[in-house]
Structure formats: C-alpha cells, structure tokens
Design a protein around this motif. Structure first.
Motif, mmCIF file in Angstrom:
data_model
loop_
_atom_site.group_PDB
_atom_site.id
_atom_site.type_symbol
_atom_site.label_atom_id
_atom_site.label_comp_id
_atom_site.label_asym_id
_atom_site.label_seq_id
_atom_site.Cartn_x
_atom_site.Cartn_y
_atom_site.Cartn_z
ATOM 1 N N THR A 10 0.862 -1.187 0.000
ATOM 2 C CA THR A 10 0.000 0.000 0.000
ATOM 3 C C THR A 10 0.891 1.227 0.000
ATOM 4 O OG1 THR A 10 0.029 -0.041 2.392
ATOM 5 C CG2 THR A 10 -1.897 -1.000 1.338
ATOM 6 N N ASP A 11 0.316 2.348 -0.418
ATOM 7 C CA ASP A 11 1.058 3.596 -0.370
ATOM 8 C C ASP A 11 0.050 4.679 -0.018
ATOM 9 O OD1 ASP A 11 3.126 5.375 -0.588
ATOM 10 O OD2 ASP A 11 2.759 5.773 -2.713
ATOM 11 N N LYS A 12 0.325 5.438 1.046
ATOM 12 C CA LYS A 12 -0.589 6.484 1.520
ATOM 13 C C LYS A 12 -2.022 5.940 1.579
ATOM 14 C CE LYS A 12 2.144 10.240 -0.502
ATOM 15 N NZ LYS A 12 2.962 9.495 -1.489
ATOM 16 N N GLY A 13 -2.136 4.770 2.158
ATOM 17 C CA GLY A 13 -3.480 4.232 2.379
ATOM 18 C C GLY A 13 -4.117 3.578 1.163
ATOM 19 N N LYS A 14 -3.491 3.684 0.002
ATOM 20 C CA LYS A 14 -4.086 3.055 -1.180
ATOM 21 C C LYS A 14 -3.411 1.704 -1.416
ATOM 22 C CE LYS A 14 -5.366 3.903 -5.944
ATOM 23 N NZ LYS A 14 -5.191 4.686 -7.174
ATOM 24 N N ARG A 15 -4.228 0.659 -1.559
ATOM 25 C CA ARG A 15 -3.648 -0.661 -1.730
ATOM 26 C C ARG A 15 -3.655 -1.073 -3.192
ATOM 27 N NH1 ARG A 15 -2.025 -4.560 1.341
ATOM 28 N NH2 ARG A 15 -3.005 -3.873 3.264
#
Length: 447
Positions: A380-385
């Motif tokens: 994930t990155d900044k809450g986006k998976r």
C-alpha cells in the motif's frame, strides 16, 4: 504478437563526425543502453532496437574511429565495412554533405559495392534542401545508388531513408519461418572453446580450431542431428585479426554476439572453468538476457579442474553471483576435449527451448495469482492498496504476461518478482526469462 525470430540487422558505416551517434539517437530514441539496470555493464551505444511502422530491426554502430590521420581513418573504415558486410542484412553508408565527397568514402564504397550486400547511401546534415541539394548529387559518383538526404539532428528525411532500408529486408525471413529447428547461438569470450564444443558435437573438425585467439574465420551455421532431431548451431567465434586493440576486439565481439543471439532461440554462454566467471562473461550474458532468449551457461574445460565434493557448488555460486540478473539460466559442466556431459547439453537445450515457447492457460495463471495475493498482501502507499485484477500470457519466446492492476505506481518491482517466482514455482520455466507488462485498469471497469 510473438517476438519474431529474425530481426534484421542494419549496420552504420561512416567517417568520424558524419553524425552516426546523432542518427542513432534520432532512430532509437533514448533507449540505447546495452542492458537496462544490469549491474556491471557499461552503457555503450553499440546497438539499439528500432521500430518503424510495423517493422523492428537492430541498428549497429560498427565502430568508433579516432580522428587521427587520413590513413588511420581509411583502415578503420575498412574494418567497419568488413564488420558490417559480415554481420548486417542492410548497410547504411553515412556521409556528410558539408565535408563533401572524400577519398576514404570512395574507397569504402568500392568495398561495399563488391560485397553485394544492400547498401543505402545516406547524406547527413542536409538541413535545407534548397541550399544543399546540388551538393547531395555529388555523391552519385560513389556508384552505390541514389543518395538519401537527411538531417539526423533535425529529424528530416528519416522516413524516406527508413523506407529504403526496410525495403531490403527479406520479408520471407521476417515472417515466422516454418523452420521448426531449434537455433542455438554459442557465445562467449575468445578462447573459451566455442568451436571445440561444436566440433565435438559434430564429431569432425569442421570449424578451424587452433590455440591462437581469434582463428575462427566466420560465423558458421552448423546443422547437427542428435537422436533424430535437427539443431542449428550458430558459432560467433570469428575474430579475424590477432593484433587488434583490446577495445576494438571487445566491440567486435559484442557486435558478433548481438547478431548471433538475434538469430537464435537459445544462447549457450560458454565459460572457461580454468578462468572462472568474469565481467566480460556478464556483458555477453546481458545481451542474451536483454534479447529475451533462453540461456544455458556451459562451463567448459571442467576436466582441467581439481575437484572435491564442493567444487560444483562453489563454482555455481560464483556464476550465480556474477550473473545475478539471470537466476533462471541453467548451468551445465562440460568438457569439449573429453566429450564429458555433452549429451546433457542437448537435453538441457530441449528443456529450455520448450520452456521458452511454453504457454499457460489464463485460468491457471489467475489461480496462481489469487493464491499469491492471499499469501502475501500487495503493498500500500498512503493508504491506497495495490489490487491485481487479472493476468494473461500474451506471447512466447520469451513468455510474456500482462497484469492488470488498479495503479501501476503501486506495482513495485519486488512484487512483480514475487508473482514471477510463484509462476516459476508451479511451472519451472527453467532457462528462460519471463517478461511482465503492467497495465492499469480503473476500479469501476472491474465491476
């Protein structure tokens, strides 16, 4: 579309400062390092892949000439012309409208004309047709056909030039030939025993082999029948001159390797057991890797090594470390001198060649991917998976897969490699590289 087996080779010959690198950059875009991100490989623009309309070819720069004296230039141009005549399907002879017709140009034009290879005469630096056309006509005197005026720097006239270059390609050769025989390029540094291996497989000394580096005359295609099956071996041994500068030899070797690997399905990289694995070996291996070929590493002269029970493991580990970018390559230990394990070489060629052309059903791939994702959550990155929607195989030689995801940026190299390892765990794919193309698809399309 499956990778076409026979990518034509176009070589560029010309004096210093006529604009060879500018032409290279104009045709190849920026994508011109020998091997992308492969450690320990110098980025020298010796070859580049060019696509024009629906045609792909490999452009080769036959040599750097050091502008020194007139005679040196002529002898080096002749050398370039020899390399081009030997390895290329079409030759671009580049001249410079501003320097005009030079003596060296005429002498090299004679060589090219005698070779009977298709030659396209290209006059560079014509940045204004009105101003220079009269000077372009002077090059008709070379007697090698119509001069094509271009300006590589301003990208003028390249279309007409490419149309002429590609008109000389052998169309029949471009289509996937009916020839089902496995084609094997035997590559490696000078003196590692490439010709000796082929001779041993043939059971006769068809290629000239002697102890002097660089005595093989030419790239020879040799047909060998083993257990009723036909194979074509492409030998890159030939380095013509003994006394060439090291750098020139290296460049020549790379050009020869590119042209042989291009025509093969399987590359057998021969390493000298007595020398161990070197930077030079990595460079040659990088060419086969870059071109997506199946690879076997044949450690030759194994009979000459003092052994204990750990020798094979130690050597294998060294090879794996130096050639870390190709963990898939198969390793065989052989001796051309004694014939030791040469049958094993044929078995391995069959295996890697089958893997190189293997197709896997989409349903099975998606099951493997679903399982892989369940075992190891995507990043994930900044809450986006990252979400992986779908995987399918689009071509073979090498096996190439497209993975559809929600966000390309999130698909890190390491996760792609994890998916690759899961696929390899199930299907082996020994000896062949796998390619992955990541495509984005919006979430709502998925519903």
């Amino acid at each position: 579309m499956a990778e076409r087996r026979n990518k034509p080779i176009v070589a560029v010959v010309g004096r210093p400062n006529v604009g060879k690198s500018t032409l290279f950059n104009a045709l190849a875009g920026e994508n011109i390092s020998i091997v992308k991100d492969t450690p320990g490989i110098t980025r020298d623009r010796i070859y580049a892949d060019v696509s024009w309309l629906d045609l792909n070819f490999t452009l080769i720069d036959t040599g750097g000439i050091e502008p020194d004296s007139r005679d040196v230039i002529l002898s080096q141009m002749r050398r370039q012309a020899e390399i081009a005549i030997e390895t290329a399907d079409v030759i671009i002879f580049l001249v410079d409208v501003k320097q005009g017709l030079q003596d060296a140009d005429s002498k090299v034009a004679d060589m090219l004309r005698r070779s009977k290879k298709p030659v396209v005469l290209v006059v560079n630096k014509v940045d204004s047709y009105d101003k220079y056309m009269a000077d372009v006509y002077e090059f008709y005197n070379l007697g090698i056909g119509d001069p094509f005026p271009i300006s590589a720097a301003n990208r003028l006239g390249l279309g007409d030039m490419l149309e002429e270059v590609t008109s000389h390609f052998d169309r029949a050769q471009l289509e996937d030939e009916e020839d089902e025989r496995t084609r094997i390029a035997i590559v490696g540094k000078p003196n590692v025993g490439k010709s000796s291996i082929i001779n041993r497989l043939l059971g006769e000394d068809r290629l000239i082999v002697s102890d002097i580096a660089g005595t093989t005359r030419d790239a020879v295609d040799t047909e060998i029948v083993y257990k009723g099956k036909e194979y074509v071996f492409i030998d890159t041994a030939g380095l013509r001159r003994k006394n060439k500068v090291k750098e020139d030899l290296e460049r020549y070797m790379i050009i020869r390797t590119v042209s042989a690997v291009e025509r093969s399905d399987v590359a057998v990289l021969v390493i000298d057991a007595t020398e161990g694995v070197t930077e030079q070996d990595a460079k040659i291996a990088g060419i086969a890797h870059d071109r997506g070929k199946a690879v076997i590493i044949a450690v030759n002269k194994w009979d000459a090594i003092e052994k204990d029970d750990k020798t094979v493991n130690r050597f294998t580990e060294k090879v794996r470390n130096t050639l870390s970018f190709m963990p898939y390559a198969e390793i065989v230990f052989i001796s051309a001198k004694t014939g030791q394990r040469l049958p094993k070489l044929f078995e391995t060629i069959d295996t890697v060649s089958e893997n190189h052309a293997m197709r896997i059903a989409t349903g099975v791939l998606n099951e493997i991917m679903a399982e892989a994702v369940a075992m190891q959550q995507p990043p994930t990155d900044k809450g986006k998976r990252l979400r992986l929607f779908y995987i399918t195989q689009v071509s073979v030689k090498p096996p190439t897969f497209v993975i559809f995801v929600n966000d390309k940026e999130l698909m890190h190299f390491s996760y792609t490699r994890y998916i690759e390892n899961q696929i390899r765990e199930t299907f082996g794919f020994k000896g062949t590289p796998l390619r992955f193309i990541i495509r984005e698809r919006k979430e709502k399309e998925d519903r």
